[in-house]
Design a protein around this motif. Structure first.
Motif, PDB file in Angstrom:
ATOM      1  N   ASP A  94       0.820  -1.213   0.000  1.00 23.15           N
ATOM      2  CA  ASP A  94       0.000   0.000   0.000  1.00 23.15           C
ATOM      3  C   ASP A  94       0.858   1.269   0.000  1.00 23.15           C
ATOM      4  O   ASP A  94       0.423   2.315  -0.486  1.00 23.15           O
ATOM      5  CB  ASP A  94      -0.942   0.016   1.207  1.00 23.15           C
ATOM      6  CG  ASP A  94      -2.076  -0.980   1.069  1.00 23.15           C
ATOM      7  OD1 ASP A  94      -2.376  -1.398  -0.064  1.00 23.15           O
ATOM      8  OD2 ASP A  94      -2.674  -1.356   2.104  1.00 23.15           O
ATOM      9  N   LYS A  97       1.675   1.886  -3.551  1.00 22.75           N
ATOM     10  CA  LYS A  97       0.486   2.375  -4.264  1.00 22.75           C
ATOM     11  C   LYS A  97       0.257   3.864  -3.972  1.00 22.75           C
ATOM     12  O   LYS A  97      -0.083   4.633  -4.869  1.00 22.75           O
ATOM     13  CB  LYS A  97      -0.739   1.558  -3.863  1.00 22.75           C
ATOM     14  CG  LYS A  97      -0.699   0.115  -4.329  1.00 22.75           C
ATOM     15  CD  LYS A  97      -1.872  -0.672  -3.770  1.00 22.75           C
ATOM     16  CE  LYS A  97      -1.787  -2.150  -4.160  1.00 22.75           C
ATOM     17  NZ  LYS A  97      -2.881  -2.954  -3.543  1.00 22.75           N
ATOM     18  N   LEU A 178      -7.004   5.472   0.746  1.00 18.99           N
ATOM     19  CA  LEU A 178      -6.365   4.171   0.747  1.00 18.99           C
ATOM     20  C   LEU A 178      -6.697   3.480   2.068  1.00 18.99           C
ATOM     21  O   LEU A 178      -7.299   4.089   2.949  1.00 18.99           O
ATOM     22  CB  LEU A 178      -4.857   4.316   0.558  1.00 18.99           C
ATOM     23  CG  LEU A 178      -4.408   4.604  -0.880  1.00 18.99           C
ATOM     24  CD1 LEU A 178      -4.339   6.101  -1.142  1.00 18.99           C
ATOM     25  CD2 LEU A 178      -3.063   3.954  -1.182  1.00 18.99           C
ATOM     26  N   GLY A 209      -8.509   0.366  -3.513  1.00 16.31           N
ATOM     27  CA  GLY A 209      -8.246  -0.936  -2.913  1.00 16.31           C
ATOM     28  C   GLY A 209      -9.524  -1.739  -2.765  1.00 16.31           C
ATOM     29  O   GLY A 209     -10.182  -1.681  -1.729  1.00 16.31           O
ATOM     30  N   ASP A 242      -8.887  -0.138  -8.242  1.00 17.42           N
ATOM     31  CA  ASP A 242      -7.508  -0.534  -7.953  1.00 17.42           C
ATOM     32  C   ASP A 242      -6.539   0.080  -8.954  1.00 17.42           C
ATOM     33  O   ASP A 242      -5.349  -0.222  -8.911  1.00 17.42           O
ATOM     34  CB  ASP A 242      -7.360  -2.076  -8.031  1.00 17.42           C
ATOM     35  CG  ASP A 242      -8.043  -2.789  -6.883  1.00 17.42           C
ATOM     36  OD1 ASP A 242      -7.795  -2.413  -5.721  1.00 17.42           O
ATOM     37  OD2 ASP A 242      -8.826  -3.722  -7.142  1.00 17.42           O
ATOM     38  N   ASP A 243      -7.050   0.917  -9.839  1.00 16.29           N
ATOM     39  CA  ASP A 243      -6.270   1.392 -10.976  1.00 16.29           C
ATOM     40  C   ASP A 243      -5.977   2.891 -10.855  1.00 16.29           C
ATOM     41  O   ASP A 243      -6.900   3.700 -10.725  1.00 16.29           O
ATOM     42  CB  ASP A 243      -7.035   1.110 -12.277  1.00 16.29           C
ATOM     43  CG  ASP A 243      -6.234   1.465 -13.507  1.00 16.29           C
ATOM     44  OD1 ASP A 243      -5.295   0.711 -13.833  1.00 16.29           O
ATOM     45  OD2 ASP A 243      -6.541   2.498 -14.127  1.00 16.29           O
ATOM     46  N   VAL A 244      -4.699   3.255 -10.922  1.00 14.71           N
ATOM     47  CA  VAL A 244      -4.302   4.660 -10.788  1.00 14.71           C
ATOM     48  C   VAL A 244      -4.865   5.493 -11.935  1.00 14.71           C
ATOM     49  O   VAL A 244      -5.348   6.608 -11.728  1.00 14.71           O
ATOM     50  CB  VAL A 244      -2.767   4.788 -10.718  1.00 14.71           C
ATOM     51  CG1 VAL A 244      -2.350   6.262 -10.723  1.00 14.71           C
ATOM     52  CG2 VAL A 244      -2.224   4.106  -9.466  1.00 14.71           C
TER      53      VAL A 244
END
Length: 262
Positions: A94, A97, A178, A209, A242-244
């Motif tokens: 994390d 991320k 997050l 997440g 979950d995708d930037v």
């Protein structure tokens, strides 16, 4: 794009560092040994009745905290607040991320604002700073001192949670959450309430997440909406990913809608 994160109380057993922040004041040595906070002294109504004489003066301190925050942050570019746990270690997935999120936001021209502490906050600030963006930390006086992390370019220490929360909302165009604890949940649901009640508009709340947040989202759909305690339209206020790149798209779309409305 600014990323803002939430500064949570760390109860991981670490000893106090010997340095304590009380708003903008730094206390060391014997002066740092008090475990009470300004918020606690304001909200705790037990004790002698001399609060009648002292509370009106606290209003001046509260006013000063708002003035200081408004003055320091007025020149920020568009920004995004990033929340998450203070307990997340640098070797945790994390953390990486959060760094990627901070870097991506900075790359898109957003300032990154967090609670200024360790863990997810540090990671988001670090990602923004190393990408050449503006990194902001809004700290809070806590019984267990954390301090502003080393990746913050502009840092402010607050005494009062409510003053700090105002800065998060006023100077952000989106919240990204997050994995985190009670502090993150507090900021999440306060943001959702402000959007639901139209106190703020065009303000996306992204939960990053799916494994961590999926159970909460399912419960909101099944139990909260199922009981009629929120409307079906309210469920669209939460975006789970979950995708930037998906997160960046949501932030950009909301910002474009906000610009069009103004």
């Amino acid at each position: 794009m600014a990323v803002v994160t939430n500064n949570e109380i760390s109860l991981d057993g670490r000893e106090p560092s010997g340095e304590k922040h009380r708003g903008p004041v730094v206390l060391r040595g014997e002066q740092s040994r008090s475990t009470s906070t300004t918020d606690q002294r304001l909200l705790d109504s037990r004790g002698p009745t001399d609060w009648v004489h002292t509370d009106p003066w606290r209003v001046m301190r509260i006013q000063a905290e708002f003035v200081e925050g408004f003055g320091a942050l007025a020149g920020l570019p568009r920004a995004v607040t990033v929340f998450g746990s203070a307990r997340t270690k640098p070797d945790h997935p994390d953390y990486a991320k959060a760094m990627a999120i901070g870097s991506a936001l900075a790359g898109e021209g957003f300032a990154v604002i967090t609670g200024g502490g360790p863990g997810i906050m540090e990671a988001a600030n670090r990602g923004a700073k190393e990408a050449g963006g503006m990194s902001v930390g809004l700290g809070i006086e806590l019984p267990f001192e954390q301090g502003i992390n080393q990746y913050v370019d502009l840092g402010i220490n607050f005494r009062y949670f409510f003053a700090r929360k105002t800065m998060f909302v006023k100077y952000s165009q989106a919240f990204v959450c997050l994995p985190g604890g009670f502090g993150t949940l507090d900021e999440l649901f306060e943001a959702l309430t402000l959007v639901q009640t139209k106190k703020v508009t065009k303000f996306p709340v992204v939960l990053f997440g799916t494994e961590y947040w999926g159970g909460l989202v399912d419960w909101i759909h099944r139990s909260v909406a199922g009981a009629g305690n929120v409307g079906i339209a309210d469920l669209s206020l939460i975006h789970l990913t979950d995708d930037v790149d998906d997160m960046i798209r949501v932030v950009h779309d909301a910002y474009a809608a906000w610009v069009a409305a103004h």
